[in-house]
Write an enzyme that holds these catalytic residues in place. Structure first.
Site, mmCIF file in Angstrom:
data_model
loop_
_atom_site.group_PDB
_atom_site.id
_atom_site.type_symbol
_atom_site.label_atom_id
_atom_site.label_comp_id
_atom_site.label_asym_id
_atom_site.label_seq_id
_atom_site.Cartn_x
_atom_site.Cartn_y
_atom_site.Cartn_z
ATOM 1 N N CYS A 209 0.645 -1.163 -0.021
ATOM 2 C CA CYS A 209 -0.054 0.021 -0.153
ATOM 3 C C CYS A 209 0.842 1.206 0.111
ATOM 4 O O CYS A 209 1.988 1.023 0.385
ATOM 5 C CB CYS A 209 -0.945 0.081 1.126
ATOM 6 S SG CYS A 209 -0.033 0.106 2.903
ATOM 7 N N HIS B 210 3.943 1.862 11.703
ATOM 8 C CA HIS B 210 2.621 1.850 12.634
ATOM 9 C C HIS B 210 2.426 3.102 13.639
ATOM 10 O O HIS B 210 1.610 2.857 14.280
ATOM 11 C CB HIS B 210 2.854 0.459 13.269
ATOM 12 C CG HIS B 210 3.280 -0.577 12.485
ATOM 13 N ND1 HIS B 210 4.520 -1.159 12.387
ATOM 14 C CD2 HIS B 210 2.247 -1.386 11.724
ATOM 15 C CE1 HIS B 210 4.328 -2.254 11.417
ATOM 16 N NE2 HIS B 210 3.293 -2.237 11.245
ATOM 17 N N GLU C 44 0.475 -0.095 16.494
ATOM 18 C CA GLU C 44 -0.247 0.688 16.056
ATOM 19 C C GLU C 44 -1.226 1.058 17.302
ATOM 20 O O GLU C 44 -1.388 2.271 17.527
ATOM 21 C CB GLU C 44 -1.135 0.253 14.767
ATOM 22 C CG GLU C 44 -1.797 1.536 14.354
ATOM 23 C CD GLU C 44 -3.071 1.101 13.093
ATOM 24 O OE1 GLU C 44 -3.885 1.775 12.936
ATOM 25 O OE2 GLU C 44 -2.529 0.372 12.226
ATOM 26 N N THR D 202 -6.032 0.634 11.660
ATOM 27 C CA THR D 202 -6.248 0.698 10.284
ATOM 28 C C THR D 202 -6.325 -0.506 9.558
ATOM 29 O O THR D 202 -6.720 -0.723 8.587
ATOM 30 C CB THR D 202 -5.236 1.604 9.525
ATOM 31 O OG1 THR D 202 -3.808 0.952 9.991
ATOM 32 C CG2 THR D 202 -5.300 3.004 10.519
ATOM 33 N N CYS E 148 -7.757 1.336 6.758
ATOM 34 C CA CYS E 148 -7.126 1.921 5.598
ATOM 35 C C CYS E 148 -7.864 1.433 4.461
ATOM 36 O O CYS E 148 -8.306 0.274 4.325
ATOM 37 C CB CYS E 148 -5.692 1.225 5.783
ATOM 38 S SG CYS E 148 -4.769 1.258 4.481
ATOM 39 N N SER F 129 -1.076 -8.001 10.642
ATOM 40 C CA SER F 129 -2.485 -7.972 11.032
ATOM 41 C C SER F 129 -3.167 -7.990 9.720
ATOM 42 O O SER F 129 -4.386 -9.086 9.647
ATOM 43 C CB SER F 129 -2.930 -6.834 12.080
ATOM 44 O OG SER F 129 -4.340 -6.638 12.342
#
Length: 336
Positions: A37, A99, A151, A189, A219, A248
């Site tokens: 991403c 994160h 995160e 996210t 996200c 995750s």
């Protein structure tokens, strides 16, 4: 461009990569989008640019992203991964991972005179800013996420007196707030969209005036990868997700594949992790990768599957991603 064909998958388009007609027999459905991403791409490039600019070693607090291959590759190039800021020599360069970190980490770094480069994903930073904003307004903040995840630790650290972490739908029973009329939920996210919304549904049953985040916290890339897997999973006897166990969003893709109809789903770091037993009696294999996975690892999986007779690859496209994030200012190239 190869011809587009209708595979009967709602919301998806597909094309044949080898040959000019729809394939029969063994095949691979390849999810698009998949892999890196914008936030991961930015974070990895940040470490690479820091090494180019300053030379080794460059210290990185926690894994820059949750992928074994990426971390090992950067380590070979001179990145030194540490768990705590106290492990970084005074005055050295330290990169904060994608994160995000709590404000206390910035304070610790300043006390050690460290030169910091913050590679926190801008979408994570957005959630941090939401936590600070609602803490200033004295809200109870219910942070849907996995306890202990970097995160979540970073976001909760923005307002520790106001944030409660809600790990899953069953955890809702233990949530208490000061004022049921001043409660908002935020989220990690990289969660499963479906599980998150089930947690929120149960929170709203308990707190009917629960407020939503100002904008979606999960996200865009996490959602897009889950949508692509949902589109192809009903056609697959097996889905292979390329990603690491501590990622995750990669773990969630396995769960999404199983929930969407695939008979089996497995997480692999490398092509060598594929067990031939998984392929027995399987005609259609779905392949995707988590948001922290470089494409080279997916190519390796496709090559391994081709060795087992899955030489036809049909993309299943549910979205096109064009978002790019600017690099941290400390390592941006100088303007011409």
């Amino acid at each position: 461009m190869p011809p587009t064909i209708n595979m009967g998958i709602p919301g998806a388009t597909s094309s044949v990569r080898s040959g000019g007609s729809q394939a029969t027999g063994k095949r691979v459905l390849l999810a698009e989008p998949r892999g890196y991403c914008a936030g991961v791409d930015r974070a990895v490039e940040t470490v690479e640019r820091a090494l180019e600019k300053h030379g080794a070693p460059v210290y990185v607090r926690h894994e820059i992203v949750h992928n074994v291959h990426v971390v090992e590759t950067l380590a070979k190039a001179g990145a030194v991964f540490v768990e705590e800021t106290s492990e970084v020599p005074e005055g050295a360069i330290v990169v904060f991972s994608a994160h995000g970190v709590a404000p206390t980490v910035h304070v610790e770094a300043a006390a050690r005179n460290l030169r910091t480069i913050d590679a926190t994903c801008p979408l994570v930073t957005k959630v941090h800013n939401e936590a600070k904003r609602f803490a200033r307004d004295d809200y109870d903040i219910l942070l849907v996420g996995h306890t202990g995840h970097e995160e979540v630790v970073g976001t909760a650290g923005e307002a520790p007196d106001h944030v409660q972490v809600v790990d899953n739908p069953d955890a809702v029973d233990n949530v208490t707030v000061r004022d049921p009329n001043k409660v908002i939920w935020l989220s990690q996210t990289t969660l499963s969209v479906d599980e998150t919304m089930e947690t929120v549904r149960r929170l709203r049953e308990k707190f009917p005036t629960l407020q939503d985040p100002p904008s979606d916290d999960i996200c865009y890339a996490t959602q897009n990868r889950q949508v692509a897997v949902k589109a192809m999973a009903p056609e697959c006897e097996l889905v292979i997700v390329v990603g690491s166990k501590n990622s995750s969003n990669s773990v969630r893709l396995v769960e999404v594949a199983l929930g969407a109809g695939s008979q089996a789903a497995h997480l692999v770091d490398y092509a060598e992790d594929i067990d031939p037993v998984w392929l027995e009696g399987v005609t259609t294999v779905g392949v995707t990768s988590g948001a922290s996975v470089p494409e080279v690892l997916v190519r390796g999986v496709l090559e391994r599957l081709a060795e087992y007779g899955y030489g036809t690859v049909q993309p299943v496209t549910t979205a096109n991603e064009t978002l790019v994030f600017a690099l941290p200012r400390e390592i941006r190239p100088p303007r011409a």
